[in-house]
Design a protein around this motif. Structure first.
Motif, mmCIF file in Angstrom:
data_model
loop_
_atom_site.group_PDB
_atom_site.id
_atom_site.type_symbol
_atom_site.label_atom_id
_atom_site.label_comp_id
_atom_site.label_asym_id
_atom_site.label_seq_id
_atom_site.Cartn_x
_atom_site.Cartn_y
_atom_site.Cartn_z
ATOM 1 N N ILE A 92 0.872 -1.201 0.089
ATOM 2 C CA ILE A 92 0.594 0.000 -0.059
ATOM 3 C C ILE A 92 1.115 1.341 -0.217
ATOM 4 C CG2 ILE A 92 -1.981 1.568 1.492
ATOM 5 C CD1 ILE A 92 -3.226 -1.308 2.426
ATOM 6 N N ALA A 93 2.045 1.346 0.804
ATOM 7 C CA ALA A 93 3.144 2.138 1.273
ATOM 8 C C ALA A 93 3.585 2.789 -0.690
ATOM 9 C CB ALA A 93 3.626 1.862 1.693
ATOM 10 N N TYR A 94 4.073 1.435 -1.151
ATOM 11 C CA TYR A 94 4.092 1.799 -2.330
ATOM 12 C C TYR A 94 3.896 2.077 -3.255
ATOM 13 C CZ TYR A 94 8.130 -0.043 -6.080
ATOM 14 O OH TYR A 94 9.076 0.502 -7.066
ATOM 15 N N ASP A 95 2.798 1.524 -3.443
ATOM 16 C CA ASP A 95 2.079 2.014 -4.521
ATOM 17 C C ASP A 95 1.029 3.290 -3.865
ATOM 18 O OD1 ASP A 95 2.218 -0.434 -5.937
ATOM 19 O OD2 ASP A 95 0.398 -1.861 -4.587
ATOM 20 N N ALA A 96 0.939 3.792 -2.995
ATOM 21 C CA ALA A 96 0.156 5.125 -3.237
ATOM 22 C C ALA A 96 1.692 5.925 -4.074
ATOM 23 C CB ALA A 96 0.009 5.268 -1.283
ATOM 24 N N LYS A 97 2.630 6.014 -3.135
ATOM 25 C CA LYS A 97 3.517 6.432 -3.531
ATOM 26 C C LYS A 97 3.715 6.795 -5.179
ATOM 27 C CE LYS A 97 7.657 9.217 -3.203
ATOM 28 N NZ LYS A 97 7.172 10.459 -2.303
ATOM 29 N N LEU A 98 3.730 5.405 -5.733
ATOM 30 C CA LEU A 98 3.434 5.517 -7.304
ATOM 31 C C LEU A 98 2.259 6.477 -7.569
ATOM 32 C CD1 LEU A 98 4.045 1.799 -8.384
ATOM 33 C CD2 LEU A 98 5.052 3.683 -8.505
ATOM 34 N N ASP A 131 4.935 -8.388 -12.254
ATOM 35 C CA ASP A 131 5.545 -10.064 -11.451
ATOM 36 C C ASP A 131 5.933 -9.805 -10.225
ATOM 37 O OD1 ASP A 131 6.384 -11.638 -13.816
ATOM 38 O OD2 ASP A 131 8.121 -11.150 -14.465
ATOM 39 N N GLY A 132 5.328 -10.518 -9.392
ATOM 40 C CA GLY A 132 5.128 -10.017 -7.891
ATOM 41 C C GLY A 132 4.394 -9.583 -7.279
ATOM 42 N N ALA A 133 3.939 -8.388 -6.036
ATOM 43 C CA ALA A 133 3.054 -7.318 -6.141
ATOM 44 C C ALA A 133 3.758 -6.470 -6.702
ATOM 45 C CB ALA A 133 3.483 -7.607 -4.582
ATOM 46 N N LEU A 134 4.521 -6.137 -6.805
ATOM 47 C CA LEU A 134 5.177 -4.415 -6.826
ATOM 48 C C LEU A 134 6.037 -3.994 -8.418
ATOM 49 C CD1 LEU A 134 6.224 -3.792 -3.590
ATOM 50 C CD2 LEU A 134 4.294 -2.983 -4.483
ATOM 51 N N ALA A 149 4.276 9.125 0.954
ATOM 52 C CA ALA A 149 3.778 7.869 1.763
ATOM 53 C C ALA A 149 4.768 7.654 2.980
ATOM 54 C CB ALA A 149 3.608 6.660 0.574
ATOM 55 N N GLY A 150 4.721 7.029 4.058
ATOM 56 C CA GLY A 150 5.691 6.138 4.684
ATOM 57 C C GLY A 150 4.745 4.408 5.433
ATOM 58 N N PHE A 151 6.073 4.166 5.910
ATOM 59 C CA PHE A 151 6.140 2.787 6.601
ATOM 60 C C PHE A 151 6.243 2.075 7.773
ATOM 61 C CE2 PHE A 151 7.262 -2.135 6.275
ATOM 62 C CZ PHE A 151 5.688 -2.713 6.734
ATOM 63 N N MET A 152 5.875 2.023 8.580
ATOM 64 C CA MET A 152 6.353 1.431 10.399
ATOM 65 C C MET A 152 5.930 0.128 9.893
ATOM 66 S SD MET A 152 4.640 4.074 13.287
ATOM 67 C CE MET A 152 5.363 2.799 14.762
ATOM 68 N N LYS A 205 15.311 -1.437 1.775
ATOM 69 C CA LYS A 205 15.802 -0.617 0.464
ATOM 70 C C LYS A 205 14.496 -0.122 -0.247
ATOM 71 C CE LYS A 205 20.063 -0.631 -1.643
ATOM 72 N NZ LYS A 205 19.837 0.372 -3.322
ATOM 73 N N THR A 206 13.867 -1.273 -0.722
ATOM 74 C CA THR A 206 13.570 -1.178 -1.668
ATOM 75 C C THR A 206 12.427 0.515 -1.523
ATOM 76 O OG1 THR A 206 12.918 -3.910 -2.097
ATOM 77 C CG2 THR A 206 11.266 -2.209 -2.647
ATOM 78 N N LEU A 207 11.954 0.234 -0.222
ATOM 79 C CA LEU A 207 10.654 1.075 -0.590
ATOM 80 C C LEU A 207 11.677 2.386 -0.088
ATOM 81 C CD1 LEU A 207 8.479 0.216 3.422
ATOM 82 C CD2 LEU A 207 8.470 -0.312 0.306
ATOM 83 N N THR A 208 12.903 2.851 0.579
ATOM 84 C CA THR A 208 13.937 4.183 0.668
ATOM 85 C C THR A 208 14.072 5.045 -0.637
ATOM 86 O OG1 THR A 208 15.458 3.209 1.377
ATOM 87 C CG2 THR A 208 14.490 4.119 3.178
#
Length: 295
Positions: free
Chosen positions: A33-39, A275-278, A44-47, A61-64
């Motif tokens: 959700i955080a990754y897609d919201a940024k797109l 491929d995969g979720a992201l 977006a943040g993730f905790m 690292k994928t998120l940052t």
């Protein structure tokens, strides 16, 4: 007037390992959700809880690298969450998963400072799988946090009864039940205090309810490469689009919801051809997982 929404995911960071491909893909409900919201244009943040193994570092690292704030995540000694996955005609099938990863072992208790940070976001997304207790959901809500909760497909009457009073947005996976039963669940959730409840129904139209009327939205039909993360992408897109117009008094509530449902269906269709979720993946040797995960 549109604004730039702020959305944080609180919960699962995991690695989906496709042994037949010898590839692994970062994921997890709130992670996605955080990754897609940024797109989609949100801040977006993730905790979450990151393990001190190689996979834990890759996940963060994928998120940052995507510009997502992980600064309030916790780091613990232990195993990253992972799932072994197969594909059958584009449908993801979970074969096995570890049940004692760091997210399971170190659930959030939320300090006052953490709640103050979470309140800087328009909405905090949490799911059944995030290991956030019902007491913590109540604590966040009473601390002024606006919550979106994903009940998954294994929700119970008790879950709906205990969580709905403390959330603004509720999502249910309802492909295993009929339209009327879905509507009953959404009515129950909203009747207990939730503002908007949405049931996704696989290939069938999604249904939303806001206490006044029901809304339906057809899926955008495409040939799925991998359905992993489809529901998470739907949530992120709906929230990003709805929050961006929520305060626009020139639009009716009906227009805000229907437009956001349409955007969500369109965005989910772009995700299931990845491929995969992201669409972010890494090579892996399935026989040497202990090299990268603290098994």
């Amino acid at each position: 007037m549109k604004k730039r929404p702020r959305i944080i995911g609180i919960g699962i960071a995991t690695m989906d390992i496709y042994c037949h491909q010898k590839r692994m893909y970062p994921g997890g409900n709130e992670f996605n959700i955080a990754y897609d919201a940024k797109l989609e244009g949100a801040d977006a943040g993730f905790m979450g809880i990151f393990a001190d193994d190689t996979v834990g570092g890759i996940l963060e690292k994928t998120l940052t690298d995507a510009g997502i704030d992980t600064s309030r995540s916790h780091h613990e000694t232990g195993s990253s969450g992972y799932a072994l996955v197969n594909l059958q005609d584009g449908e993801r099938v979970f074969l096995d998963w570890n049940k004692k990863g760091v997210t399971d072992l170190y659930p959030f208790q939320f300090t006052d400072a953490e709640i103050e940070y979470i309140r800087t976001f328009d909405v905090a997304c949490i799911s059944w799988g995030a290991r956030v207790s019902k007491e913590m959901i109540e604590r966040l809500a009473k601390g002024g946090v606006t919550i979106c909760y994903d009940f998954y497909d294994n929700f119970t009457k008790a879950d709906i009864q205990e969580i709905s009073p403390y959330i603004k947005y509720g999502f249910f996976s309802c492909s295993h039940i009929g339209e009327e039963k879905t509507k009953e669940i959404l009515e129950k959730c909203v009747g207990l205090g939730c503002r908007i409840a949405i049931g996704t129904r696989g290939a069938n139209p999604a249904i939303a309810y806001d206490g006044r009327e029901f809304y339906t939205q057809d899926v955008c039909k495409v040939k799925a490469t991998d359905t992993m993360g489809a529901g998470d992408s739907y949530i992120s897109s709906f929230l990003t689009n709805y929050l961006s117009v929520e305060a626009d008094e020139s639009l009716t509530t009906e227009n805000k919801i229907t437009a956001s449902l349409k955007k969500a269906a369109e965005f989910a269709a772009t995700v299931i051809v990845k491929d995969g979720a992201l669409g972010v993946g890494y090579d892996v040797d399935p026989d040497r997982l202990s090299d990268i995960i603290n098994l």
